[in-house]
Design a protein around this motif. Structure first.
Motif, mmCIF file in Angstrom:
data_model
loop_
_atom_site.group_PDB
_atom_site.id
_atom_site.type_symbol
_atom_site.label_atom_id
_atom_site.label_comp_id
_atom_site.label_asym_id
_atom_site.label_seq_id
_atom_site.Cartn_x
_atom_site.Cartn_y
_atom_site.Cartn_z
ATOM 1 N N PHE A 206 14.849 -14.866 18.988
ATOM 2 C CA PHE A 206 15.014 -14.876 17.533
ATOM 3 C C PHE A 206 13.949 -14.005 16.867
ATOM 4 N N SER A 207 12.706 -14.117 17.337
ATOM 5 C CA SER A 207 11.610 -13.355 16.734
ATOM 6 C C SER A 207 11.773 -11.856 16.955
ATOM 7 N N MET A 208 12.285 -11.454 18.109
ATOM 8 C CA MET A 208 12.471 -10.029 18.379
ATOM 9 C C MET A 208 13.430 -9.405 17.368
ATOM 10 N N TYR A 209 14.475 -10.137 16.991
ATOM 11 C CA TYR A 209 15.427 -9.602 16.016
ATOM 12 C C TYR A 209 14.928 -9.784 14.577
ATOM 13 N N ALA A 210 14.230 -10.891 14.305
ATOM 14 C CA ALA A 210 13.802 -11.161 12.933
ATOM 15 C C ALA A 210 12.506 -10.449 12.569
ATOM 16 N N PHE A 211 11.580 -10.280 13.557
ATOM 17 C CA PHE A 211 10.259 -9.735 13.259
ATOM 18 C C PHE A 211 9.893 -8.531 14.121
ATOM 19 N N HIS A 212 10.763 -8.195 15.096
ATOM 20 C CA HIS A 212 10.494 -7.096 16.033
ATOM 21 C C HIS A 212 9.228 -7.332 16.852
ATOM 22 N N LYS A 213 8.924 -8.581 17.093
ATOM 23 C CA LYS A 213 7.867 -8.968 18.024
ATOM 24 C C LYS A 213 8.230 -10.328 18.600
ATOM 25 N N ASN A 214 7.476 -10.771 19.602
ATOM 26 C CA ASN A 214 7.920 -11.942 20.364
ATOM 27 C C ASN A 214 7.525 -13.283 19.757
ATOM 28 N N GLU A 215 7.016 -13.294 18.539
ATOM 29 C CA GLU A 215 6.719 -14.545 17.857
ATOM 30 C C GLU A 215 6.826 -14.328 16.355
ATOM 31 N N PRO A 216 6.998 -15.397 15.582
ATOM 32 C CA PRO A 216 7.154 -15.233 14.137
ATOM 33 C C PRO A 216 5.896 -14.714 13.463
ATOM 34 N N LYS A 217 6.087 -14.128 12.300
ATOM 35 C CA LYS A 217 4.954 -13.720 11.479
ATOM 36 C C LYS A 217 4.247 -14.956 10.930
ATOM 37 N N GLU A 218 3.010 -14.755 10.527
ATOM 38 C CA GLU A 218 2.252 -15.851 9.937
ATOM 39 C C GLU A 218 2.979 -16.374 8.691
ATOM 40 N N GLY A 219 3.103 -17.680 8.614
ATOM 41 C CA GLY A 219 3.779 -18.294 7.478
ATOM 42 C C GLY A 219 5.255 -18.553 7.704
ATOM 43 N N TYR A 220 5.811 -18.034 8.819
ATOM 44 C CA TYR A 220 7.244 -18.199 9.080
ATOM 45 C C TYR A 220 7.530 -19.132 10.261
ATOM 46 N N TRP A 221 6.487 -19.696 10.865
ATOM 47 C CA TRP A 221 6.700 -20.486 12.073
ATOM 48 C C TRP A 221 7.611 -21.694 11.818
ATOM 49 N N GLU A 222 7.357 -22.426 10.776
ATOM 50 C CA GLU A 222 8.154 -23.632 10.508
ATOM 51 C C GLU A 222 9.603 -23.280 10.210
ATOM 52 N N LEU A 223 9.825 -22.233 9.427
ATOM 53 C CA LEU A 223 11.196 -21.797 9.134
ATOM 54 C C LEU A 223 11.899 -21.329 10.407
ATOM 55 N N ALA A 224 11.188 -20.558 11.204
ATOM 56 C CA ALA A 224 11.792 -20.073 12.445
ATOM 57 C C ALA A 224 12.198 -21.236 13.343
ATOM 58 N N ASP A 225 11.358 -22.262 13.394
ATOM 59 C CA ASP A 225 11.672 -23.434 14.207
ATOM 60 C C ASP A 225 12.959 -24.106 13.733
ATOM 61 N N GLN A 226 13.197 -24.140 12.440
ATOM 62 C CA GLN A 226 14.415 -24.757 11.910
ATOM 63 C C GLN A 226 15.650 -23.950 12.307
ATOM 64 N N PHE A 227 15.550 -22.636 12.297
ATOM 65 C CA PHE A 227 16.691 -21.815 12.720
ATOM 66 C C PHE A 227 16.938 -21.958 14.221
ATOM 67 N N ILE A 228 15.872 -22.056 14.991
ATOM 68 C CA ILE A 228 16.035 -22.233 16.439
ATOM 69 C C ILE A 228 16.706 -23.559 16.735
ATOM 70 N N HIS A 229 16.304 -24.600 16.006
ATOM 71 C CA HIS A 229 16.936 -25.905 16.178
ATOM 72 C C HIS A 229 18.423 -25.836 15.837
ATOM 73 N N TYR A 230 18.754 -25.094 14.801
ATOM 74 C CA TYR A 230 20.158 -24.931 14.416
ATOM 75 C C TYR A 230 20.937 -24.173 15.484
ATOM 76 N N GLY A 231 20.332 -23.137 16.066
ATOM 77 C CA GLY A 231 21.036 -22.312 17.050
ATOM 78 C C GLY A 231 21.235 -22.968 18.394
ATOM 79 N N GLU A 232 20.449 -24.001 18.726
ATOM 80 C CA GLU A 232 20.585 -24.772 19.962
ATOM 81 C C GLU A 232 20.703 -23.887 21.205
ATOM 82 N N GLY A 233 19.923 -22.821 21.248
ATOM 83 C CA GLY A 233 19.821 -22.035 22.466
ATOM 84 C C GLY A 233 20.937 -21.057 22.734
#
Length: 868
Positions: A206-233
C-alpha cells in the motif's frame, strides 16, 4: 551438380530467409514477462510452490484463490524463474475470456503451437483438430505451459487434452478461481491456495503505491492502518486504493475511507464479481444468504436452514468454497473476505437501488427499520435482519403483513411494543432475541420452520407448543427465558429436533421424560439452570453428542444410560449435587471430554468409568473418588485438569494410574498436593505442566524430556532450590546453562524463561520477570525466526514460570543501569529486546533489534550490552 539442382529448385535467398525466420521464431518468446511494479510478498509464495514444480515428473499445478489475490502475478514470476530449463514454453493469458468462441479457442491453440515450435505458418482448422495437432507435435518435448485464468475443465482440455501427453519433466501451471477444475485429472497434479498478504506485506505494498516508499509518511500511519484493515490483504485492493490516494491530503483520505465502506470501488467489485457471475442461480442465492445473514455462523446450522429453503446447500456451499468465495474455518464457521461480502451487499442493492421493498434481502439496520415500521414490505423480500449495533430502548411497532414469501427473520437488540399480529407461514428461520410476547401469533402455522431461536424472551413453552407441530424444526434456543419452568413433551411436536438450548433458564425445574428418547437430538444444553431437579430417568438418545448440566446446583441424580447411546462425546456436569453416577455410565463408550465434580459434594465414580477407552480430556473439580480396582486408567487421555482436590491420595492415585504414553497437558489448581510423584518422568509425551494455587506444594520431581512448558504460580511453599532445579533441568534439555547458579534479585515476583530446543523451526531464548525482559533470538540460515508465544502444540521452545525473587537463569552481574549474562555457543548472532513494566501497571516498551557477529569463544561468551 547437386548444388545446381538445389539452386534451381530452392533459391539461395529463400534458404537464407528460412534461417532468419527460424532464428527469429526461436527467440520470439524468450524475454521474461513483466510481473508487477512492486512484487511485495511474491518471492515467499513462489518459493513455496517451486517444490512441486521442480520435481522431475510431468506435473500440473493449480494456483487458486479469489479475484485480486495475485494468482497471475505469481504464475508470471514462476514462469520467469524456470522457463529457460525447458525445450519449449508458452504463457497463455486470460484463457477464460478467449475461450468463449470457437475462433478464440483456435487462436489459443495456434499461439501455443507457435510459441513452442516457432512455426508461424502452422494453422488449425477447428478446435478438435487443434487438440490432435498439439498432441502430435508436442508429445516429445519437455515444455513449460502456463494457462492463466480458467474456470472449467473444457478450457484446459482444448489446449492440452491430457497432462501426460508431454515429455518427462514438463510442467503445466494453471491459475483459477475454482479449486475443483483439476479434480478430473486424478494423480499428477497439486493445488496451491494463495494466501492474503500479512499486515507487514500489506503495509509495504500500500505504501509503495500511496507514498512511493515502503512505509507511510509521518502523520499517515493511523490512516494507512485503517485502509490496510479494510483491504484485508488483497493486493489488487491495496494497489487501487494506494494509487488513488497518492498525493492527496488527510481530509480526502478520511472521506475516501468512508466512501469505500459505503460505496465500494467499481473496479474492485467488478473483479471480485466474476466468481459470482459464474455460479448457478441456486448457488447465487446461497452466497447472498451467507453474505447478508449467515457469515460467521456454524456451517451445519446454516445447512439445515438452507435445506429447508430447498437450496441444496451441501453441494452449493462446496461450490462456493471451490470458487474461493467462502471458507469454513477450523471452528466450522462460514467465513468470507470482507470485500467479497461487500460485493454481495452491492448485488443485493442493485436489485432495486431506489425501492427497498423490491429487494430480496434487507440486512442494514436503517433499511429494515424503514421497511418494518412503515409497513412497506412486499412479496419480493425473502430475508430481513433488524439488528441494532447497540441495544435500542425506543419502542418499535413492526408489521410483516405484506411479506408473504419471507424465509429468514432475525431481530436483535430491539424492543418491540405490543403483541405481534402476524408472521408469514413461509418462515424457515425465526431468530428473535427478547421476543415481546408469551406466544406466537394465533394465525401463524410454523409447518416449515427449521430454527426457532428466542433467547431472553417472555415465551411460555406450554403456549408455544400448542401451535408448534413441525417435523422440519431442528434448532430451538430458549436460553435465559425466565418463564420456562418445565420442558414439556417434545416427541410429537418436534420429532426431528437436533439442538435444544435452555441454558440459564433459572426457573426450569423439570425436563419431560420424552426428551430422553429424542433420537435425532445432537446437542442438549441445560447449563446454569440453577433450579433444575429432574431429568429423564433414562437417556437413550442415539445421536446425542453434547450434554451440558454445568452449574445445575440442585440436580442430585444423573440418568441411567441406555446401551444404544453410543454417540455422546462431550459431557459437562461440574458443580451439581450429584454424588453417585449409575453403573450404566460406562455405556458412554465414545466419550472424549468429561468435566465433573463439585466443590461442595463428593462424587463417587462407578467401576464402569474405566470402560471409557476413548477419553482424551478429563476435568475433575472438587473431590472425585475413583474406584481403586484398576492400575491404569484412560489409555487415550491427552489432557488432565485437577481443581480444588483436597485429598492428596486421590491426586496421587490419578497421576500414578494415567497412561504414561499419551498425556500431553497436566493442569493442577488449588490442590493440597505436597509433591508430584516421581513417576512424572514416565510421561513421555507430557509437554505442558501448569500448577497454580497449590500452596502446600514443595517439590516438582524430575521432568520428562518431552516437557516444553512448566508453570508454578502462587505455589508459596515451592522453595528456591526446587525452582533452581527446574531451571537447570530445562538448561540440560536445551544443552547449555548446565550447572550455573541462579542469581536472586530483590525486584521480581517471578521469573519466566523461554528456551528454544534448537531442533525445530526457531531458535531463541526468552528470559523475563515482572520488571525486566530480554529476548535473544539466533539468526538461523540467514532468516530471523521468532518464538511462538503459544507453546501448546509446538516444541519450538521451553518456558518456565516459577515463584520467588529471582531470574531463573544465570545472570552473573546486575547493577544500576546494566546487566551481564552468559550465553552458550549455540547463539551465533542475537536480536535483543528490552521491556520495562512499572509497578503502577504502566507499560513502557523499547524494542531494539540488532545483529552481532559471533561473540562466542571457548563455548560461551559474556554479554554486557543491555542498558536501561
Amino acid at each position: 551438380m547437386s548444388g545446381c539442382h538445389y539452386n534451381q529448385c530452392y533459391p539461395e535467398s529463400h534458404f537464407i530467409q528460412d534461417i532468419v525466420n527460424e532464428v527469429s521464431n526461436a527467440r520470439f518468446n524468450c524475454s521474461p514477462l513483466f510481473v508487477t511494479r512492486y512484487p511485495v510478498g511474491i518471492n515467499s509464495r513462489v518459493k513455496a510452490m517451486l517444490l512441486d514444480i521442480e520435481s522431475n515428473d510431468v506435473h500440473m499445478v493449480a494456483i487458486y484463490g479469489p479475484g485480486g489475490i495475485g494468482k497471475t502475478i505469481i504464475a508470471k514470476a514462476i514462469f520467469n524463474r524456470i522457463y529457460d530449463r525447458f525445450e519449449g514454453f508458452s504463457y497463455l493469458e486470460n484463457v477464460k475470456e478467449k475461450s468463449m468462441t470457437n475462433d478464440g479457442i483456435i487462436k489459443l491453440q495456434e499461439t501455443l503451437l507457435f510459441e513452442i515450435l516457432g512455426d508461424r505458418n502452422l494453422k488449425v482448422d477447428n478446435k478438435d483438430r487443434g487438440i490432435n495437432v498439439i498432441k502430435k507435435r508436442l508429445c516429445c518435448k519437455k515444455i513449460l505451459l502456463v494457462i492463466d485464468n480458467v474456470d472449467n475443465l473444457e478450457q484446459i482440455e482444448n489446449l492440452l487434452g491430457e497432462c501426460d501427453w508431454f515429455a518427462y519433466g514438463s510442467k503445466i501451471i494453471i491459475t483459477t478461481r475454482d479449486k475443483q477444475v483439476l479434480s478430473s485429472f486424478g494423480k499428477g497434479h497439486s493445488t496451491h491456495n494463495v494466501q492474503e498478504l500479512n499486515n507487514l506485506e500489506a503495509l509495504e505494498l500500500f505504501s509503495m503505491y500511496a507514498f512511493h516508499k515502503n512505509e507511510p509518511k509521518e502523520g499517515y500511519w493511523e490512516l494507512a492502518d485503517q485502509f490496510i484493515h479494510y483491504g484485508e490483504g488483497l493486493p489488487l485492493v491495496l494497489k487501487i486504493m494506494g494509487a488513488d490516494l497518492c498525493g492527496r491530503p488527510k481530509c480526502e483520505w478520511k472521506s475516501a475511507l468512508d466512501q469505500y465502506k459505503e460505496i465500494p470501488n467499481k473496479e474492485i467489485q467488478k473483479k471480485l464479481k466474476r466468481s459470482y457471475d459464474g455460479l448457478g442461480k441456486t448457488e447465487q442465492d446461497i452466497f447472498l444468504d451467507i453474505a447478508c445473514f449467515f457469515k460467521g455462523l456454524d456451517k451445519d446450522y446454516v445447512v439445515d436452514i438452507l435445506e429447508g429453503c430447498n437450496l441444496y446447500p451441501v453441494y452449493g456451499i462446496k461450490k462456493l468454497i471451490d470458487k474461493c468465495l467462502i471458507i469454513v474455518d477450523r471452528f466450522n464457521k462460514l467465513m468470507m473476505h470482507g470485500l467479497i461480502q461487500q460485493m454481495g451487499w452491492g448485488i443485493g442493492r442493485q436489485e432495486s437501488p431506489k425501492k427497498l421493498e423490491k429487494r430480496s434481502r434487507i440486512w442494514r439496520y436503517k433499511d429494515a427499520v424503514d421497511v418494518l415500521t412503515e409497513d412497506e414490505g412486499s412479496d419480493e423480500i425473502q430475508g430481513i435482519m433488524l439488528c441494532s449495533p447497540e441495544p435500542i430502548k425506543k419502542q418499535f411497532k413492526v408489521r410483516f403483513s405484506k411479506m408473504k414469501n419471507l424465509r429468514l427473520l432475525i431481530v436483535h437488540n430491539i424492543h418491540i411494543c405490543g403483541d405481534l399480529e402476524y408472521l408469514p407461514n413461509t418462515l424457515r428461520l425465526l431468530d428473535w432475541n427478547e421476543y415481546p410476547s408469551s406466544s406466537l401469533p394465533s394465525t401463524y402455522c410454523p409447518h416449515e420452520i427449521v430454527a426457532l431461536k428466542m433467547p431472553q424472551s417472555n415465551i411460555r413453552l406450554d403456549k408455544l407448543l400448542k401451535s408448534l407441530q413441525s417435523k422440519t424444526l431442528k434448532h430451538m434456543d430458549f436460553r435465559s427465558c425466565k418463564y420456562i419452568m418445565k420442558l414439556p413433551d417434545l416427541s410429537m411436536s418436534t420429532p426431528n429436533l437436533k439442538k435444544l438450548v435452555l441454558s440459564d433458564c433459572n426457573n426450569l425445574v423439570e425436563v419431560h421424560q420424552s426428551v430422553g428418547r429424542l433420537d435425532k437430538l445432537v446437542v442438549l444444553d441445560l447449563k446454569g439452570c440453577s433450579e433444575l431437579q429432574l431429568l429423564p430417568d433414562c437417556l437413550m438418545m442415539k445421536s446425542l453428542e453434547y450434554f451440558n448440566v454445568l452449574y445445575c446446583s440442585k440436580l442430585k441424580k444423573f440418568p441411567n444410560i441406555h446401551p444404544e447411546m453410543k454417540s455422546l462425546k462431550y459431557l459437562e456436569m461440574g458443580e451439581t449435587s450429584i454424588s453417585v453416577l449409575p453403573p450404566s455410565f460406562g455405556n458412554l463408550s465414545q466419550l472424549k471430554t468429561i468435566l465433573f465434580g463439585s466443590f461442595d459434594h463428593l462424587l463417587h465414580l462407578p467401576s464402569s468409568i474405566y470402560e471409557l477407552q476413548h477419553l482424551s480430556d478429563l476435568g475433575l473439580y472438587g473431590t472425585v473418588i475413583f474406584p481403586k480396582d484398576f492400575r491404569y486408567i484412560f489409555p487415550s487421555l491427552i489432557k488432565l485438569t485437577l481443581s480444588f482436590f483436597q485429598i492428596r491420595s486421590e491426586v496421587d492415585f490419578i497421576l500414578t494410574s494415567c497412561c504414561t504414553r499419551t498425556l500431553k497437558y497436566l493442569y493442577i489448581y488449588n490442590s493440597n498436593v505436597v509433591t508430584l510423584p516421581e513417576r512424572n518422568i514416565d510421561f513421555t509425551s507430557l509437554h505442558t505442566l501448569h500448577i497454580e494455587g497449590c500452596k502446600l506444594l514443595q517439590k516438582i520431581p524430575r521432568l520428562p524430556r518431552s516437557i516444553t512448558k512448566v508453570h508454578a504460580l502462587n505455589c508459596l511453599s515451592l522453595y528456591s532450590q526446587s525452582s533452581s532445579e527446574l531451571s537447570n533441568q530445562l538448561g540440560e534439555l536445551f544443552g547449555f546453562f548446565k550447572g550455573f547458579p541462579i542469581d536472586v534479585t530483590e525486584y521480581t515476583e517471578f521469573g519466566k524463561a523461554y528456551l528454544n530446543s534448537g531442533e525445530d523451526e526457531c531458535d531463541g531464548l526468552w528470559l523475563s520477570s515482572s520488571d525486566f525482559s530480554v529476548h535473544l533470538t539466533e539468526f538461523h540460515k540467514h532468516e530471523t525466526k521468532y518464538l511462538n508465544s503459544d507453546l501448546e502444540d509446538t516444541r519450538c521452545g521451553y518456558e518456565l514460570v516459577v515463584p520467588g525473587y529471582m531470574f531463573p537463569f544465570p545472570f552473573m552481574y546486575q547493577s544500576g543501569g546494566s546487566m551481564s549474562f552468559w550465553i552458550g555457543s549455540e547463539f551465533q548472532s542475537l536480536a535483543l529486546c528490552f521491556a520495562l513494566i512499572c509497578r503502577w501497571e504502566i507499560l513502557t516498551v523499547m524494542f531494539v533489534m540488532s545483529t552481532f557477529p559471533s561473540m562466542v569463544s571457548n563455548g560461551s561468551s559474556k554479554c554486557n550490552s543491555l542498558k536501561k
